[in-house]
Design a protein around this motif. Structure first.
Motif, PDB file in Angstrom:
ATOM      1  N   THR A 130     -10.431  -0.787  -2.209  1.00 36.26           N
ATOM      2  CA  THR A 130     -10.573   0.917  -2.473  1.00 36.26           C
ATOM      3  C   THR A 130      -9.887   1.908  -1.511  1.00 36.26           C
ATOM      4  N   LEU A 131      -9.230   1.041  -0.317  1.00 38.54           N
ATOM      5  CA  LEU A 131      -8.361   1.724   0.608  1.00 38.54           C
ATOM      6  C   LEU A 131      -6.863   1.811   0.006  1.00 38.54           C
ATOM      7  N   GLU A 182      -3.518   3.996   9.766  1.00 25.60           N
ATOM      8  CA  GLU A 182      -4.837   4.584   9.458  1.00 25.60           C
ATOM      9  C   GLU A 182      -5.727   3.904   8.404  1.00 25.60           C
ATOM     10  N   ILE A 183      -5.141   3.055   7.510  1.00 21.18           N
ATOM     11  CA  ILE A 183      -5.816   2.186   6.741  1.00 21.18           C
ATOM     12  C   ILE A 183      -6.653   1.251   7.378  1.00 21.18           C
ATOM     13  N   LEU A 203     -13.347  -3.528   0.012  1.00 19.28           N
ATOM     14  CA  LEU A 203     -13.172  -2.359   0.878  1.00 19.28           C
ATOM     15  C   LEU A 203     -11.673  -2.203   0.853  1.00 19.28           C
ATOM     16  N   LEU A 204     -11.034  -2.922   1.118  1.00 18.76           N
ATOM     17  CA  LEU A 204      -9.525  -3.156   1.550  1.00 18.76           C
ATOM     18  C   LEU A 204      -9.110  -2.591   0.026  1.00 18.76           C
ATOM     19  N   HIS A 241       0.830  -1.117  -0.199  1.00 18.12           N
ATOM     20  CA  HIS A 241       0.093   0.007   0.087  1.00 18.12           C
ATOM     21  C   HIS A 241       0.906   1.132  -0.093  1.00 18.12           C
ATOM     22  N   LYS A 267     -15.557   1.892   7.886  1.00 19.91           N
ATOM     23  CA  LYS A 267     -16.239   1.938   6.949  1.00 19.91           C
ATOM     24  C   LYS A 267     -16.964   0.362   6.741  1.00 19.91           C
ATOM     25  N   LEU A 311      -9.305   3.225   8.977  1.00 17.67           N
ATOM     26  CA  LEU A 311     -10.540   3.288   7.938  1.00 17.67           C
ATOM     27  C   LEU A 311     -11.451   2.146   7.458  1.00 17.67           C
ATOM     28  N   PHE A 312     -10.857   1.031   7.605  1.00 13.24           N
ATOM     29  CA  PHE A 312     -11.406  -0.464   7.163  1.00 13.24           C
ATOM     30  C   PHE A 312     -12.553  -0.546   8.257  1.00 13.24           C
TER      31      PHE A 312
END
Length: 275
Positions: free
Chosen positions: A135-136, A78-79, A132-133, A72, A86, A82-83
Motif C-alpha cells: 500500500t506504500l 519516508e516510506i 503494508l509495504l 518504488h 503504520k 511511514l511503514f
C-alpha cells in the motif's frame, strides 16, 4: 563458456543493488520477532530496547529502499518512516487474527500455540506486513515476503489482496488468495481453498480478476471460487470441493456441487444443493 560469462556479467551489472531474498527474509523475520517475541532471537523487556530495535529496522528498510529506487516511486526514507508509523495497526489486526483462529479451533489450547505452531498465523502475518509495504507503493519486496511464507506454510496470499479483520485460516496448506481478492471481516478459510481468476490473459492484469468474500463467510476445504465479478454474500457457508463462478446471495449454504453423467440424456448434469 565465454558467451555464458558475458551474459552473466551483463545480468549482474544490471542488478547491482537488488535486495537478495536472504536480506528481505531476515528483515521480515526481524519485524515478526519485534511484534511477537515468540519469534525473537532475544527478548526486549525494556521500552528503550524496543525503540532501538525499531530504529535499527527502520534504518535497514530505508537503506534497502534508497538503494533500490526502481522498486518504488517515493522517497525511501519516508516510506520506511511511514511503514513503522503504520505498523501498530498491523499488530492490532494480527492480534485479532490470532484470537479468531483460537476461537475458531477447538483443538487450540492457547493463543501462544496459534502464534508458535499454526502455519495460518505465519502466512497471515507475512501477508499483513507485505500488504503494508504494498500500500506504500513498494514493488517486489512484498512478493518476496509472501512467497517466503508460501514456501514455509503452503499458503499463497498475494500482498495486493484486501483482507479484513479477524481473518482465520485453519490448517492452511494449499490455500491460494489472488491479487485482487477482497475478503471482509470474520472470514474463515480451510485448507485447499482457491480464490482465483477465471482468466489468465495478460490484458486483464489491471482488472479485478478475483472474487469478493463478504463478512462472516466460512469456506470449507478444497472449495474453488473464481472470477472478479463473483461475490459470496455475507454469512454464507461454502462446502468442501465446490466449484463456484457465479455470485452467491447472503445467508446461503452451498453443500455440494458435482458433475455427474446422465446416461438417459447422454449429458453431464450439474447439481447444486443450496439451503
Amino acid at each position: 563458456m565465454e558467451s555464458l560469462i558475458k551474459k552473466l556479467s551483463i545480468s549482474h551489472r544490471n542488478c547491482p543493488e537488488c535486495p537478495s531474498p536472504k536480506v528481505i527474509h531476515v528483515f521480515f523475520e526481524n519485524v515478526l520477532g519485534l511484534l511477537f517475541p515468540d519469534f525473537a532471537t532475544e527478548l526486549m523487556k525494556e521500552g528503550d530496547q524496543i525503540a532501538e530495535k525499531i530504529e535499527e529496522l527502520r534504518h535497514k528498510l530505508s537503506r534497502i529502499l534508497i538503494r533500490n529506487k526502481h522498486l518504488h516511486n517515493g522517497d525511501g526514507a519516508e516510506i520506511a518512516n511511514l511503514f513503522f508509523q503504520k505498523l501498530e495497526h498491523v499488530y492490532d489486526l494480527l492480534i485479532q487474527d490470532v484470537q479468531a483462529m483460537f476461537d475458531g479451533d477447538p483443538a487450540a489450547k492457547s493463543t501462544t500455540e496459534i502464534i508458535r505452531c499454526y502455519p495460518g498465523f505465519y502466512a497471515v502475518a507475512a501477508y499483513r506486513i507485505a500488504h503494508l509495504l504494498h500500500t506504500l507503493g513498494v514493488d517486489l519486496i512484498p512478493r518476496m515476503i509472501t512467497e517466503f511464507a508460501h514456501s514455509k506454510t503452503g499458503v499463497d496470499i498475494h500482498p495486493g489482496a484486501k483482507i479484513g479483520e479477524k481473518f482465520c485460516i485453519d490448517h492452511g496448506t494449499g490455500i491460494v488468495i489472488g491479487e485482487t481478492t477482497i475478503i471482509g471481516k470474520c472470514v474463515k478459510i480451510y485448507q485447499g481453498v482457491t480464490l482465483g481468476a477465471l482468466s489468465v490473459e495478460k490484458s486483464d492484469a489491471d482488472k479485478k480478476r478475483h472474487p469478493t468474500i463478504e463478512d462472516y463467510v466460512v469456506i470449507y476445504a478444497g472449495a474453488t471460487i473464481l472470477g472478479g465479478n463473483t461475490v459470496i454474500g455475507n454469512h454464507s457457508t461454502i462446502g468442501g470441493n465446490v466449484w463456484i463462478t457465479k455470485s452467491v446471495p447472503s445467508n446461503s449454504k452451498i453443500y455440494y456441487q458435482a458433475k455427474m453423467y446422465n446416461p438417459a440424456s447422454d449429458e453431464t448434469d450439474t447439481y447444486i444443493i443450496k439451503n
